[in-house]
Enzyme design. Structure first.
Site, mmCIF file in Angstrom:
data_model
loop_
_atom_site.group_PDB
_atom_site.id
_atom_site.type_symbol
_atom_site.label_atom_id
_atom_site.label_comp_id
_atom_site.label_asym_id
_atom_site.label_seq_id
_atom_site.Cartn_x
_atom_site.Cartn_y
_atom_site.Cartn_z
ATOM 1 N N LYS A 1 13.166 -34.528 32.738
ATOM 2 C CA LYS A 1 13.707 -33.798 31.586
ATOM 3 C C LYS A 1 14.225 -34.781 30.531
ATOM 4 C CE LYS A 1 14.591 -29.808 34.469
ATOM 5 N NZ LYS A 1 15.506 -29.070 35.365
ATOM 6 N N GLN B 1 21.766 -29.198 37.032
ATOM 7 C CA GLN B 1 20.626 -29.141 37.949
ATOM 8 C C GLN B 1 21.034 -28.478 39.268
ATOM 9 O OE1 GLN B 1 17.365 -30.200 37.177
ATOM 10 N NE2 GLN B 1 16.863 -29.193 39.115
ATOM 11 N N ASP C 1 19.072 -23.359 30.025
ATOM 12 C CA ASP C 1 18.321 -22.979 31.233
ATOM 13 C C ASP C 1 18.128 -21.456 31.289
ATOM 14 O OD1 ASP C 1 17.093 -24.674 33.038
ATOM 15 O OD2 ASP C 1 18.948 -25.234 34.062
#
Ligand code: NAD
Length: 290
Positions: free
Chosen positions: A52, A96, A119
């Site tokens: 990412k 994450q 997200d």
């Protein structure tokens, strides 16, 4: 059979984003900045976060990696999130998953400011998605929608079967495939661990989206001739013949399923790169919505 290459589509999306960033720069606008929080040393999580950050560099975004010890307390992690929420330079950030067992993931997800929730896991983002309001779509399902669009895969009136009802993949996927738009307008069946006759249900799918988290679970007998199969699963299987020490498998037994398909996404090179592309798109959206 057409291979649905997420790698290719993601690269195209990233090129488009890079052009947008150049335009922002030229107009003296804010350069998008994504932060990623990584708790602990899990190898797979580290790989995803690094990918990412690398993608941010590629498109010209700023990026920050916040690395925290696996024994960090929930309160200290929430304090880190608060800092990111209040940092004006950070447009969006992700934490994450999975997190260590002693930390409540839901609490952490809800602590992220909805306007920075790139997200798309916050209840506000998910609620807006259900109501069809502009919002950050969850990155993996949004990436799959983008792939279907890119390959012009027909969806209207089709039977879409989703395997798995997780909050981050299966459930939002089922909602997006039923929306009154393209890609969408499917008749959707959401299947899960209590579903009976899974093989028969899957074999009636025009579009089969697999997010069960079990390596090579879907076999040829579960797939209709001419179907589209999207494989979300990622599994690291030990393999001493590989330099990395492992190879990647999906939730679909690719070799036997692929010959039956009109379209199929591979692992690796399928859904994974699209998740990253969606994250970058959401970050750009966060800047625009500011
Ligand atoms: P999860 O473990 O949270 O959910 C799995 C789902 O499968 C559950 O809802 C469960 O009800 C269902 N299930 C279990 N056994 C079943 C059975 N026998 N029949 C039908 N359904 C059954 O998984 P997740 O977070 O949605 O992830 C799924 C897979 O996708 C994993 O391999 C994960 O690593 C991968 N993943 C990939 C990406 C990406 O970017 N490519 C992103 C997220 C997840």
């Amino acid at each position: 059979m057409i291979l649905v290459s997420g790698k290719e589509v993601s690269s195209r999306v990233q090129d488009e984003i890079a052009i947008e960033v150049e335009k922002l720069k030229a107009n003296g606008g804010k350069i998008p900045h994504l932060a990623a929080v990584l708790v602990g040393e899990d190898g797979a999580s580290r790989t995803y976060v690094n990918a990412k950050v690398k993608a941010c560099e590629r498109v010209g975004f700023g990026s920050t990696l916040v690395k925290l010890d696996s024994d960090i307390s929930e309160a200290d992690l929430l304090a880190e999130i608060d800092k990111l929420n209040n940092d004006n330079d950070i447009d969006g950030f992700i934490v994450q998953l999975p997190l260590p067992k002693h930390i409540n993931e839901q609490k952490v997800t809800e602590a992220i400011a909805p306007e920075k929730d790139v997200d798309g896991f916050h209840p506000v983002s998910l609620g807006k998605m259900v109501l069809d309001l502009p919002s950050f779509l969850p990155a993996t399902p949004a990436g799959i929608i983008e792939m279907l669009r890119h390959y012009n895969i027909p969806t209207e009136g089709k039977h879409c079967v989703v395997i798995g009802r997780s909050h981050i993949v299966g459930s939002p996927m089922s909602i997006l495939m039923a929306r009154n738009t393209y890609p969408g307008n499917c008749t959707v069946t959401l299947t899960h661990s209590r579903t009976r006759n899974l093989t028969e249900i899957c074999a009636s799918a025009d579009i089969l989206i697999v997010a069960i988290g079990k390596p090579e679970f879907v076999t040829a007998d579960m797939v209709k001739e001419g179907a589209t199969v999207i494989d979300v699963g990622i599994h690291r299987i030990e393999d001493s013949s590989k330099k990395s020490g492992f190879r990647l498998l999906g939730d679909v037994k690719f070799d036997e399923v692929a010959p039956k398909c009109a379209f199929i996404s591979p692992v690796p090179g399928g859904v994974g790169p699209m998740t990253i592309a969606s994250l970058l798109k959401n970050t750009l959206l966060a800047v625009r919505l500011k």
